[in-house]
Design an enzyme around this catalytic site. Structure first.
Site, PDB file in Angstrom:
ATOM      1  N   GLU A  17      48.146 -10.011   6.002  1.00 31.68           N
ATOM      2  CA  GLU A  17      47.380 -10.835   6.960  1.00 31.68           C
ATOM      3  C   GLU A  17      46.142 -11.436   6.305  1.00 31.68           C
ATOM      4  O   GLU A  17      45.054 -11.446   6.876  1.00 31.68           O
ATOM      5  CB  GLU A  17      46.941  -9.986   8.167  1.00 31.68           C
ATOM      6  CG  GLU A  17      48.065  -9.262   8.854  1.00 31.68           C
ATOM      7  CD  GLU A  17      47.642  -8.483  10.101  1.00 31.68           C
ATOM      8  OE1 GLU A  17      46.514  -8.650  10.586  1.00 31.68           O
ATOM      9  OE2 GLU A  17      48.480  -7.690  10.585  1.00 31.68           O
ATOM     10  N   GLU A  54      47.869  -0.160  11.949  1.00 34.38           N
ATOM     11  CA  GLU A  54      46.477   0.296  12.145  1.00 34.38           C
ATOM     12  C   GLU A  54      46.359   1.715  12.697  1.00 34.38           C
ATOM     13  O   GLU A  54      45.608   1.955  13.648  1.00 34.38           O
ATOM     14  CB  GLU A  54      45.732  -0.692  13.060  1.00 34.38           C
ATOM     15  CG  GLU A  54      45.745  -2.116  12.511  1.00 34.38           C
ATOM     16  CD  GLU A  54      44.928  -3.109  13.333  1.00 34.38           C
ATOM     17  OE1 GLU A  54      44.514  -2.778  14.457  1.00 34.38           O
ATOM     18  OE2 GLU A  54      44.700  -4.220  12.829  1.00 34.38           O
TER      19      GLU A  54
END
Ligand code: XIL
Length: 349
Positions: free
Chosen positions: A260, A150
């Site tokens: 994910e 991220e």
């Protein structure tokens, strides 16, 4: 009728994985059995994050990491390591001068005083030591590492800054990403190294920012093997856009994996609870089906390698409380009793 195994179903195309929590690998319950049967690639949902492991330069907590790795090995599962560098669930001491106490409240509120930062050299030493020590312990057992998680800002469409709650660029400078990848390659030369992020498959500017960033890194010889699409998507997201994203990243000469995935029944911050009826579950099932068709196609093209879901049973999904606490959700393939939902039946015929 006997329920088929999800990963067996897709074996010729890609690995199918899930994240697992401590109760799933340290205990035996319905969900543990589902994990063993349907997934051949596992990642820890939380216990391998820096905040749980790295307590001090010479103070590592290996307990749950070891249990997780042992469970995977005993059950013949490939292992993904999540993760080395992230702004969340980090170990705040790593940023601070020796002797400065960690104040979690200040840390979360972005109130760390820059005068308390450790020197760049010390922070680099601590991060490299972390990467090296984890790799020394598990080398040969880990198939794939999320090296940086991220790092692209949703506001700036460039590397995150302190305003986006990341101190990494602030304390190490913009080449912290390159350094982490170089250290990881050195520490475990045979494993796959991944740069992982969310909203790449839904927001054009963020996707472009990741594309440009990885292109630049590759041109400098930084060993990024793979882009991870987290794919925390919802039933309203566009599947053609997802496919376009996989193809676009493939052009960089990297692999693409899904890291994910779940499909929420809600738009991101939608507050009102929905009645989860057969019609809604059918919409979700169609979306899962379309996504898995895309994955199969992109695997055949040699771009997509693995697909990892973020959980097994709906009642244990992090989406029940994120981003709207208490709203609930039902984004996964199995219901609260571990029974396959319509979306499972749509992808395993
Ligand atoms: C989430 C876990 O599922 C939660 O249990 C935890 O409280 C917060 O983190 N992106 C990531 C994952 O990379 O590590 C996050 O996992 C979900 C978003």
């Amino acid at each position: 009728m006997e329920i088929k195994s999800l990963y067996e179903e897709y074996k010729q195309y890609f690995n199918v994985g899930t994240c697992v929590g401590v109760p799933h690998f340290n205990g035996n319950n319905t969900e543990t059995e589902l994990i063993k049967k349907h997934f051949n690639l596992l990642v820890a949902e939380n216990c391998t994050k820096m905040m749980y492991i790295y307590r001090g330069l010479n103070d590592f907590n290996w307990k749950e990491g070891d249990d997780f790795v042992r469970f995977c090995q005993e059950n013949n599962k490939l292992i993904r390591w999540h993760n080395f560098v992230w702004h969340a669930q980090t170990a705040p001491w790593i940023f601070l001068k020796e002797g400065v106490p960690v104040n979690m409240k200040d840390f979360f509120q972005n109130n760390i005083n820059p005068a308390d930062y450790a020197s760049k050299e010390l922070i680099e030493k601590r991060l490299q030591h972390y990467i090296q020590t984890v790799c020394d312990r598990y080398k040969g057992k880990i198939y794939s590492y999320d090296v940086v998680n991220e790092c692209i800002s949703d506001k700036l469409f460039a590397l995150r800054t302190r305003e986006d709650h990341s101190l990494w660029q602030e304390v190490m400078g913009p080449d912290y990403v390159s350094k982490a990848f170089l250290w990881a390659r050195e520490a475990d030369p045979d494993a796959e190294l991944v740069i992982n992020d969310y909203n790449l498959e839904t927001i054009p500017q963020k996707r472009q920012a990741m594309f440009d960033f990885v292109k630049e890194q590759k041109s400098k010889g930084i060993p990024i093997d793979t882009i991870g699409l987290q794919m925390h998507i919802n039933i309203f997201d566009s599947v053609p856009f997802i496919e376009e994203t996989i193809e676009m990243f493939g052009k960089l000469g990297v692999n693409v994996i899904v890291t994910e995935m779940e499909i929420s029944l809600y738009r991101f911050e939608e507050k009102e609870k929905k009645i989860i009826d057969a019609d809604l579950l059918k919409v979700q099932a169609d979306k899962y089906y379309e996504c898995f068709e895309v994955f199969r196609r992109q695997a055949q093209k040699g771009i997509l390698k693995d697909v990892v879901l973020w959980g097994v049973q709906d009642n244990h999904s992090w989406k029940n409380d994120f981003p709207v606490p208490g709203r609930g959700d039902a984004p996964l393939l199995f219901d609260k009793d571990g029974k396959p939902k319509p979306c499972f039946n749509a992808i395993v015929k």
